[in-house]
Structures are given as structure tokens and as C-alpha cells.
Scaffold this active site. Sequence first.
Site, PDB file in Angstrom:
ATOM      1  N   GLU A 292       8.364  10.473  65.205  1.00  0.00           N
ATOM      2  CA  GLU A 292       8.856   9.948  66.482  1.00  0.00           C
ATOM      3  C   GLU A 292       7.638   9.762  67.383  1.00  0.00           C
ATOM      4  O   GLU A 292       6.870  10.701  67.577  1.00  0.00           O
ATOM      5  CB  GLU A 292       9.821  10.947  67.135  1.00  0.00           C
ATOM      6  CG  GLU A 292      11.185  10.982  66.468  1.00  0.00           C
ATOM      7  CD  GLU A 292      12.126  12.008  67.120  1.00  0.00           C
ATOM      8  OE1 GLU A 292      13.267  11.660  67.404  1.00  0.00           O
ATOM      9  OE2 GLU A 292      11.714  13.161  67.330  1.00  0.00           O
TER      10      GLU A 292
ATOM     11  N   SER B 214       8.672  19.222  70.126  1.00  0.00           N
ATOM     12  CA  SER B 214       9.975  18.630  69.820  1.00  0.00           C
ATOM     13  C   SER B 214      10.841  18.588  71.052  1.00  0.00           C
ATOM     14  O   SER B 214      11.950  18.051  70.999  1.00  0.00           O
ATOM     15  CB  SER B 214      10.670  19.407  68.706  1.00  0.00           C
ATOM     16  OG  SER B 214      10.308  20.745  68.693  1.00  0.00           O
TER      17      SER B 214
ATOM     18  N   ASN C  12      16.162  15.511  67.357  1.00  0.00           N
ATOM     19  CA  ASN C  12      16.657  16.844  67.743  1.00  0.00           C
ATOM     20  C   ASN C  12      17.856  16.778  68.681  1.00  0.00           C
ATOM     21  O   ASN C  12      18.677  17.700  68.698  1.00  0.00           O
ATOM     22  CB  ASN C  12      15.541  17.681  68.354  1.00  0.00           C
ATOM     23  CG  ASN C  12      14.658  18.286  67.273  1.00  0.00           C
ATOM     24  OD1 ASN C  12      15.122  18.538  66.166  1.00  0.00           O
ATOM     25  ND2 ASN C  12      13.393  18.484  67.587  1.00  0.00           N
TER      26      ASN C  12
ATOM     27  N   HIS D  40       5.729  13.208  67.025  1.00  0.00           N
ATOM     28  CA  HIS D  40       6.564  14.289  66.508  1.00  0.00           C
ATOM     29  C   HIS D  40       6.860  14.114  65.019  1.00  0.00           C
ATOM     30  O   HIS D  40       7.528  13.168  64.615  1.00  0.00           O
ATOM     31  CB  HIS D  40       7.865  14.350  67.325  1.00  0.00           C
ATOM     32  CG  HIS D  40       8.740  15.482  66.926  1.00  0.00           C
ATOM     33  ND1 HIS D  40      10.098  15.386  66.832  1.00  0.00           N
ATOM     34  CD2 HIS D  40       8.432  16.756  66.573  1.00  0.00           C
ATOM     35  CE1 HIS D  40      10.591  16.552  66.448  1.00  0.00           C
ATOM     36  NE2 HIS D  40       9.597  17.398  66.282  1.00  0.00           N
TER      37      HIS D  40
END
Length: 293
Positions: A159, A126, A198, A147
Site C-alpha cells: 500500500e 499500518s 487493515n 506498507h
Amino acid sequence: MKTITTPAIERVGVVGCGLMGSGIAEICARRGLDTLVFEVDEKALEAGRARIEDSLRRGVARGKLSSPEREAALLGLRFTTDLTDFADRDLAIEAVPEVEELKTRLFAELDGVMRRRDALFASNTSSIPVMQLAAATSRPGQVVGLHFFNPVPVLDLVELIPTLATADAAWERIRHFTEKTLGRHVIVSQDRAGFVVNSLLIPYLLAAVRMYESGFARAVDIDQGMVRGCGHPMGPLALADHIGLDTTLSVAESLYTEFKEPLYAPPPLLCRMVQAGQLGRKSGRGFYEYTVR
Ligand code: CAA
């Protein structure tokens, strides 16, 4: 319309069977893929296997898959503690803890093990630069970020992250695999710490920890504020517990290292909780208490 001429991805290897790895292995097996899961020892492997079986059972109970589909998924799963078993894999998905050195070493090992010249290497990181992992291999063109989000069987977003070195053919193939074979919704991000989600989520979680740490409000009030006031499925402190406070901390550290923005700096309370082994749901204690299954 573009025709995909690259071979289909049928044999997948998932490295790591923790919270994320078990979810990734589960959805691969549920889509009919030959799925091999690696863990470092039998104990970790058994825990991972139990997590997948438990989730598949819950999936059936919630009407998300039928009993025969569950049986088929279980048949598609194999487990190993020997990474050389990955020799025939079309794709390896790495989901080990967010420790830079661990991931970098693993990518070098996978490069030595995976024999297919067109094999793809993906990381569920991440926050660690995917380019750094790619540079640990002799085939950086074959490496991407992939991800997933926790819980993986429930949240359908992925992602996808190309690096400056990712080859066009590898990119087309992994994108086709993620969208068509896995049936996931893809968003694309540049290779920057935190990617899209994130980068937005972690400052919010850290702000909630700071608010709690300063005595501004109780944990339950902070969380209820966002659940009832903003319609979020869970509040920020419960979500940090769900993600894992260790993971939340390491993502915050990576973001801070990359951007040097104060909003990414981990609050002292988060650091102390991780040092105390209070890692959230998985350890039984974080901002709340849990029964560890
Ligand atoms: N397999 C398939 N589906 C399942 C399932 C399983 N094992 N378990 C549950 N489900 C389904 C349920 O059937 C239900 O579906 P419907 O809405 O269609 O009925 C749905 O999942 C929700 O399940 P529950 O009702 O049991 O649970 P809930 O309503 O309490 O929701 C939650 C739990 C899904 C965790 C929800 O609170 C949520 O989405 N929270 C936010 C999680 C989040 O933000 N995750 C991202 C974290 S960031 C990250 O992961 C990336 C990183 O790098 C840190």
C-alpha cells in the site's frame, strides 16, 4: 508515457529488523539493492540477521531463488547499530513497532542524519497517520507510507500512501521504485488509519476474537470455518497470531481512535492476552501454541 527523470534509488536503509523489517530488507537485497539494516543493539541485530538468513534458505529450498542469488542477496546486506550510517541512503524504510512516539522521534532523527537532499523517508506503519511522521521532519514533501504485508517475501502487495504534503517528484520516484525496482503490486490509499487492507481486515479479526471470547465456538472451529468454508489461507485467529496480537491490538486502537466505530474497539480478551505477553507466533503462545525459533 511519463519519463522518470529522478535518480534511481540504489542505497536503502531499513530501520528495524523484526518480522516486517527483516522481510523488507530481504526483498531489497534480493533485488540487488545496497541494503543497510539498523537495529537498536547487537542482540536484536543478530536475531534479525538470522531471520533473513533462515528465510533466504527456505526460499532456495522452495525454488524461489537460486543459491547464487541467495549469496548475492547476503552480500548486499549490511547491518549497523549506528543510525548515522544512514547518511548516504537514498531511501529509509522505517519498520519499528507501532508506537507513535517511537516512530515520530525516529523520523526526526532520520531527518537529521540523511544528507542527500532528495532522500526519501518511508514508513511501514499500518495505522499511524503518515502526515504526523512527515511533520516530525523538515522535509515533509519527501515522506510517504509504504506498507508491506507479512510474510513480506511471499505477499507481493504494497500500500502506497501519499500525505497532503508529499511532493509529486517524491511520489513518482517511490512508486517507480516499488513497482519496477522491487517488483511489487501497488495499491494507493489515502492517509487514514488502517489504510485499505487493515480497515477491512481488523474488524474481521476482532469479530473472531469476540466470537471466541463469548464461547460461541472453539478457536480451531472458527479458523477451520474460514479456511474450509471460504478458502482463506488461514483462519482469523491463526492470522492474528501470525500478525502478532500486540500489532493487531495497536492497529485496532489506532482505528478506534480515528473513527470511534465500535467495530474497531479491541475486545477485552485481546487486551489481556497482550498484557500477559501472549503475542502469538513470535512469543510462542497466542490463540495457539508455537515453537519459537
Ligand atoms: N521466500 C520466498 N517464498 C517463500 C518463502 C520464502 N522464505 N517461504 C515460503 N515461500 C512461498 C512458498 O514457496 C509457497 O509458494 P507457492 O504457493 O508458489 O508454492 C508460498 O510461499 C506459501 O508457502 P508455504 O507453502 O510454506 O506456506 P503456506 O502455504 O502454509 O502459507 C502463508 C503460509 C503464506 C503465511 C499463508 O498462510 C498466507 O498467505 N496467510 C495469510 C497471511 C496474511 O493474510 N498476511 C497479511 C497479514 S496483514 C499484514 O501483514 C499487515 C498489517 O499491517 C497487520
